[in-house]
Design a protein around this motif. Structure first.
Motif, PDB file in Angstrom:
ATOM      1  N   THR A 104      97.621  -6.877  10.426  1.00 38.60           N
ATOM      2  CA  THR A 104      98.972  -7.441  10.294  1.00 38.60           C
ATOM      3  C   THR A 104      98.906  -8.964  10.295  1.00 38.60           C
ATOM      4  OG1 THR A 104      99.263  -7.119  12.697  1.00 38.60           O
ATOM      5  CG2 THR A 104     100.283  -5.503  11.233  1.00 38.60           C
ATOM      6  N   HIS A 107      98.049  -9.972   6.724  1.00 27.74           N
ATOM      7  CA  HIS A 107      99.174  -9.770   5.811  1.00 27.74           C
ATOM      8  C   HIS A 107     100.280 -10.787   6.055  1.00 27.74           C
ATOM      9  CE1 HIS A 107      97.932  -5.258   5.331  1.00 27.74           C
ATOM     10  NE2 HIS A 107      97.135  -6.082   4.700  1.00 27.74           N
ATOM     11  N   CYS A 111     101.730 -13.668   3.395  1.00 27.38           N
ATOM     12  CA  CYS A 111     103.164 -13.706   3.094  1.00 27.38           C
ATOM     13  C   CYS A 111     103.789 -15.028   3.526  1.00 27.38           C
ATOM     14  CB  CYS A 111     103.887 -12.545   3.782  1.00 27.38           C
ATOM     15  SG  CYS A 111     103.533 -10.929   3.068  1.00 27.38           S
ATOM     16  N   CYS A 150     105.363  -6.442   7.319  1.00 29.35           N
ATOM     17  CA  CYS A 150     103.925  -6.277   7.554  1.00 29.35           C
ATOM     18  C   CYS A 150     103.648  -5.282   8.680  1.00 29.35           C
ATOM     19  CB  CYS A 150     103.280  -7.631   7.870  1.00 29.35           C
ATOM     20  SG  CYS A 150     103.303  -8.788   6.478  1.00 29.35           S
ATOM     21  N   SER A 203      99.963  -5.797  -0.690  1.00 22.85           N
ATOM     22  CA  SER A 203      99.465  -6.908   0.125  1.00 22.85           C
ATOM     23  C   SER A 203      99.036  -8.097  -0.723  1.00 22.85           C
ATOM     24  CB  SER A 203      98.281  -6.445   0.988  1.00 22.85           C
ATOM     25  OG  SER A 203      98.670  -5.416   1.854  1.00 22.85           O
TER      26      SER A 203
END
Length: 311
Positions: A104, A107, A111, A150, A203
């Motif tokens: 996480t 990701h 982002c 995420c 992703s």
């Protein structure tokens, strides 16, 4: 028929016996962790306390620094314990918890960098509309959405992995890896593989589309814009591009290492490069943004000199 079971622990086979040098490695890793926590926490504090930094760009930076602390907390305490342990084993629940934290983290990082690129696009290409299109409410919503997105996306991956029947419990890594655990499975992994491909696509391409869109637009503006516009683009985009390239390099090597045979690469180098995107990114970002962003740099200098004068 292949024997399968649910193991209560995993063995991390990438570690090697370093004798008394393990205490030196422990101190080096501990020093890195302290520097990461201090640097990121300091900049989070500066951004939160200074009203002049309560702007979208710096709020996104604050989210980035919080994520560095989150990812570091998922790796360093675990790594420090394993370095000084005689047997490199980890319980299954703790292993899955670490996988959740690290994946996480990666990701959210990507982002967050995508959001920052879109913010730079609005600031450089649409300066007159910037304040109406990037309000404080929208900034908070964007940050909440990427963190929640995420977490939910990887919770599904984690659930699919936990249900697998495994034929072994040895992971060739210094930390728990999602892909390496799936490779140990002797039950049907078709659902995992299909969702894995779908999740990988999301992703990579969900953050990549706004990044490419933003920088294509910024490049066009720089080619036809004034010298002042180019200087603004260079000063604000350089740290972001450097952070993005640094992160992508670390991720690419980790993906390459987990999926291909890299036994010809020296073990120590493999370990260092596998930790690169987790360690260097968390140290690189606060240093890069702290030095390159003039507003943060000036406030940090003021804070340091005021502390010295007080003494």
């Amino acid at each position: 028929m292949v024997n399968s079971t649910q193991f209560s622990y995993f063995i991390l086979s990438a570690y090697f016996d370093s004798g008394r040098l393990k205490y030196l490695y422990f101190m080096l890793v501990l020093s890195l962790y302290i520097m990461i926590v201090f640097a990121n926490s300091f900049l989070i504090g500066v951004i939160c306390m200074k009203r002049s930094l309560h702007e979208p760009m710096y709020i996104f930076l604050c989210s980035l620094f919080v994520n560095e602390l989150y990812g570091s907390a998922g790796l360093f305490p675990f790594l420090l314990i394993q370095i000084v342990s005689d047997t490199q084993t980890v319980s299954a629940p703790l292993c899955f918890l670490q996988i959740f934290c690290l994946y996480t983290y990666a990701h959210i990082e990507f982002c967050n960098l995508a959001l920052m690129s879109y913010d730079r696009y609005l600031a450089i290409c649409c300066p007159l509309q910037y304040n109406t299109r990037m309000t404080s409410n929208k900034v908070a919503l964007f940050i909440a959405v990427i963190w929640l997105y995420c977490f939910i996306k990887f919770l599904i991956t984690l659930f699919l992995n936990i249900r697998l029947q495994l034929c072994g419990n040895m992971i060739n890594s210094v930390y728990c890896s999602n892909y390496l655990i799936v490779k140990l499975a002797c039950s049907d992994t078709r659902v995992n593989n299909i969702y894995g491909i779908f999740g990988t696509f999301l992703s990579i391409f969900v953050p990549l589309i706004p990044i490419l869109f933003s920088y294509i637009k910024i490049l066009k503006i720089c080619l036809v814009g004034s010298k002042e516009t180019r200087q603004k683009a260079v000063s604000t985009c350089t740290p972001h591009l450097a952070s993005l390239l640094n992160f992508c390099f670390g991720c690419c090597f980790e993906v390459f290492q987990s999926r291909f045979d890299v036994t010809s690469v020296p073990r120590v180098l493999r370990i260092i490069l596998s930790l690169y995107f987790l360690i260097c990114q968390a140290l690189f970002n606060p240093i890069m943004y702290g030095l390159r962003m003039s507003k943060i740099r000036q406030i940090c200098k003021g804070q340091i000199f005021s502390q010295i004068n007080c003494r």
